[in-house]
Design a protein around this motif. Structure first.
Motif: not given
Lengths: 138, 251
Positions: B162-191
């Motif tokens: 699951m993706i939440t927050g800013t990046y989730a809206t980017l993907i959802n709106k990108g789909r709605l408007l037909g804008v190509n979207n890519l989200l790159l997620l690097a394994e990261s220290y959680p906090e």
């Protein structure tokens, strides 16, 4: 609650804490000491505490003690580091060590604790102490 | 909310963009997006070209070297092919929705090639393991071709989660408007701030966009970055805990 308008004073208070408050607790400016970021994770058998200790060269620069309820960590940095401290108006202060006492969420057995220091991160594994007695159900 | 969002991108001066890639770095897991974006802005000599104006954004001015700056700004490369949206503050949920919506509409207006979000995938294993291996990067896109393309640079598809927050809206709106979207997620220290995870995503962009940035300074200064970003990490966590939101991505 559902349907109610947000209270503007709540909002203001949240904003002040968000930008100015609490964050200062990462610094002890009197003793030139940083309080490290830390994380606690609980599994069935153990409590895993990780502390972010960047700029600490080796395990020899770290002092770690544990009781059943808390751990205390002190670490010396390679060299003093100048950091900006404060909320709206920042000043530059030099820090040379980390120090933090962490109250643990569970009772642990400090005699069986182990720790390692890699890439500036201290990982402490503390076996959770079994508590309570079995109660017969009559 | 109907129609265009309340937030508005204000361009500082007439900027010339040619089908730009729009990279987004906002503070969240490991501050991966923020660290990566700041590094790219500095080392690719990008210039400030605009900012986001919104009633929902916290009333904040950042002051750097006596210059007052809005907290959410846009930078562009000299050739107009790369734009970065950088937020110096963690975005509360409403702001986050509005900023992301406006950015997608703006990207459509500018005929952007794609909007690329940079973030972290919280990994306890990375934090607690002895391994020195480079953090893996996972990708999500609304365009299969993009996932195939970044696959060539070692990006694995993010299959379930699951993706939440800013990046989730980017993907959802990108789909709605037909804008190509890519989200790159690097394994990261959680906090904790994680510059090595940021280096992994910049490495992917190096290959994908042909920007060829030297990652050495990011790796070498990693410990100092971790020290300097402690405050921001704490503020980001405080924002997330106040709204009770989970990390921005989890598998």
């Amino acid at each position: 609650m559902f349907g109610s308008e947000p209270d503007p004073f709540d909002e203001m208070d949240r904003m002040m804490r968000y930008f100015i408050g609490e964050v200062d607790s990462l610094f002890d400016t009197n003793s030139k000491c940083l309080k490290p970021l830390h994380r606690e994770r609980v599994t069935d058998e153990e409590l895993i505490v990780t502390l972010d200790l960047p700029c600490v060269a080796s395990r020899d620069d770290i002092k770690l003690t544990s009781t059943e309820e808390s751990i205390f960590v002190e670490a010396r940095m390679k060299k003093p580091v100048m950091l900006r401290v404060g909320g709206s108006s920042q000043k530059r202060i030099e820090f040379e060590r980390f120090s933090k006492r962490i109250k643990l969420s569970r009772h642990v057995d400090p005699n069986r604790a182990s720790a390692k220091f890699r890439k500036g991160i201290l990982t402490i594994r503390l076996p959770v102490k079994e508590e309570g007695r079995a109660v017969d159900i009559g | 909310m109907e129609g265009r969002s309340q937030a508005k991108i204000i361009e500082n001066r007439g900027i010339k963009l040619t089908k730009p890639y729009v990279v987004v770095g906002v503070p969240d897991v490991g501050l991966v997006g923020l660290i990566a974006s700041s590094f790219m802005i500095e080392h690719a000599n990008m210039q400030e070209v605009g900012y986001v104006e919104s009633e929902s954004l916290p009333q904040v001015v950042m002051v750097h070297g006596s210059v007052p700056l809005p907290p959410v700004r846009l930078y562009a490369s000299g050739d107009g092919k790369l734009v970065i949206l950088l937020s110096e503050i963690p975005l509360p949920p409403r702001s986050s929705y509005e900023v992301a919506s406006e950015l997608e509409s703006w990207a459509l207006d500018k005929s952007a090639e794609a909007v690329i979000g940079l973030s972290g995938l919280p990994s306890s294993e990375r934090l607690e393991s002895d391994s020195d291996s480079k953090p893996k990067v996972f990708g999500i896109s609304n365009n299969d071709l993009m996932i195939k393309e970044v696959g060539k640079y070692g990006v694995q598809p993010f299959e379930e989660g699951m993706i939440t927050g800013t990046y989730a809206t980017l993907i959802n709106k990108g789909r709605l408007l037909g804008v190509n979207n890519l989200l790159l997620l690097a394994e990261s220290y959680p906090e904790f701030p994680d510059p090595s995870a940021a280096a992994s995503v910049v490495g992917v962009l190096n290959s994908m966009l042909g920007i060829k940035l030297d990652l050495k300074p990011l790796i070498e200064e990693s410990e100092e970055i971790r020290l300097k970003m402690r405050d921001m990490m704490r503020r980001t966590q405080m924002t997330a805990s106040q709204v009770g939101s989970p990390p921005s991505a989890y598998a």
